[in-house]
Design an enzyme around this catalytic site. Structure first.
Site, short mmCIF file in Angstrom:
data_model
loop_
_atom_site.label_atom_id
_atom_site.label_comp_id
_atom_site.label_asym_id
_atom_site.label_seq_id
_atom_site.Cartn_x
_atom_site.Cartn_y
_atom_site.Cartn_z
N HIS A 24 0.89 -1.17 0.00
CA HIS A 24 0.00 0.00 0.00
C HIS A 24 0.92 1.21 0.00
CE1 HIS A 24 -3.52 -2.49 1.17
NE2 HIS A 24 -2.56 -3.24 1.68
N HIS A 202 -8.12 -8.31 -0.71
CA HIS A 202 -7.67 -8.80 0.58
C HIS A 202 -8.73 -9.77 1.11
CE1 HIS A 202 -4.88 -5.47 0.47
NE2 HIS A 202 -4.49 -5.62 1.72
N GLU A 205 -7.11 -12.50 5.94
CA GLU A 205 -6.06 -11.95 6.82
C GLU A 205 -6.60 -12.10 8.24
OE1 GLU A 205 -5.55 -7.68 6.49
OE2 GLU A 205 -3.64 -7.68 7.56
N1 HPA Z 1 -5.23 -5.02 5.38
C1 HPA Z 1 -6.31 -4.30 5.04
N2 HPA Z 1 -6.25 -3.04 4.67
C2 HPA Z 1 -5.07 -2.45 4.60
C3 HPA Z 1 -3.92 -3.12 4.94
C4 HPA Z 1 -4.01 -4.48 5.34
O1 HPA Z 1 -3.03 -5.17 5.66
N3 HPA Z 1 -2.90 -2.23 4.78
C5 HPA Z 1 -3.43 -1.08 4.35
N4 HPA Z 1 -4.75 -1.19 4.24
ZN ZN Z 2 -2.60 -5.07 2.59
#
Ligand code: HPA
Ligand code: ZN
Length: 345
Positions: A24, A202, A205
């Protein structure tokens, strides 16, 4: 492949040509640059010094990080600020032998503060062009939608970005994962695919394997960012392996945000053993303690199962997983083979 001494393994890891696919760009904003930009833009910060700001970088989960990350990004106001941000990243990336970088940026973080999207995209685009011309890095942008905001807001952002369509190659989905499943963005991602944009998201996570399934089935994501929780679901692992869906894994990030308590407990070796197309990435290097080579070295030091074969696989996967041309991928893979012949023979 022969096993090397620690010193030679470190030298190999540093020298490997590699692609970074999960960075990012706002997460590469170092505290020193936050202070410089605040001064240049006449802004007052809530922290008295660089040290005090850095000391606030103690996170308990994703949300506690995002609060500080969005506050940091608020010093970015003008086109030159976005150029300076990305250029600082590219100088670090070149030192880490990154030959390809696909940068996430978060337009809504800036447009919600009244910053014109034109300033964001033009500043970043100029830095990408200069990175290619002066540093030999092939650099592209991926526009991310903030998933804590509505799908309607994502559609409005896409609409605003269409005049700059040629300046980004794809879209992604980031910010707070829990409670914001991929399917919330089904229609806007369908529209992006119609526009010929690459699609990543994403998932897995902090969120469950179900979010990875819906990123694949509903959004048709071509890569999963993070994805480490896939191992909880053997059928999902089989699918990811069979389709060679890349996972962009970020080990230092995972430890800072407590996805794993320590690097030694990270599931990277298991992901590789499962035959997945795993890549290593820095995510938000200014906040998580290191850039790409720092991630490689810390992870290989913490996990003795990782050696030269895994180093080769991770670098090779990073090219395979990129959205570069077949010719570029073949060239970088040949450079990787040369690097191995020199340093790992
Ligand atoms: N996860 C979700 N959103 C994000 C992340 C991340 O690791 N880094 C910057 N925005
Ligand atoms: Zn990320």
């Amino acid at each position: 492949m022969p096993e090397l001494s620690r010193a030679r393994l470190h030298a190999l890891l540093r020298a490997l040509p590699k692609a970074e696919l999960h960075i990012h760009i706002e997460g590469s904003l170092e505290p020193e640059l936050i202070f410089r930009l605040a001064q240049r833009n006449g802004l007052k910060l809530a922290y008295p010094s660089v040290q005090a700001l850095r000391a606030a970088y103690a996170f308990s989960d994703l949300q506690s990080f995002l609060d500080i990350y969005y506050a940091g990004a608020s010093v970015l106001r003008r086109e030159q600020d976005f150029f300076d941000l990305a250029w600082a990243y590219f100088e670090r990336a070149a030192a880490d032998n990154v030959v390809r970088a696909e940068l996430f940026f978060d337009p809504q973080t800036h447009t919600e503060r009244g910053v014109p999207l034109q300033a964001v995209i033009t500043g970043l685009t100029h830095a990408c062009r200069r990175a290619h011309a002066e540093l030999g890095i092939s650099a592209k942008l991926i526009l991310c939608f903030l998933r804590h905001l509505s799908e309607e807001a994502a559609f409005a952002t896409l609409e605003q970005a269409l005049p700059y369509r040629e300046h980004f190659i794809g879209v992604g989905l980031d910010s707070s994962e829990m409670g914001h499943p991929p399917e919330k963005f089904a229609r806007v991602f369908a529209r992006c695919r119609e526009l010929g944009l690459h699609v990543v998201a994403h998932a897995g996570e902090e969120g469950p394997p179900a979010y990875i399934w819906s990123a694949l089935d509903v959004l048709k994501a071509e890569r999963i960012d993070h994805g480490v929780r896939c191992l909880e679901d053997p059928a999902l692992v089989r699918r990811l392996a069979a389709e060679r869906v890349p996972l962009t894994v970020c080990p230092l990030s995972n430890v800072k945000l407590r996805v794993f308590e320590t690097l030694a407990e990270h599931n990277l070796p298991a992901l590789l053993d499962a035959g997945l197309c795993v890549t290593l990435n820095s995510d938000d290097p200014a906040y998580f303690g290191g850039y790409l080579n720092d991630n490689f070295i810390a992870t290989f030091d913490a996990l003795p199962q990782l050696g030269t074969a895994q180093a080769y696989a991770l670098a090779r996967n990073s090219f395979e997983a990129s959205f570069a041309s077949a010719a570029d991928k073949a060239r970088w893979t040949a450079e990787l083979d040369d690097c191995f012949a020199r340093l790992a023979a």
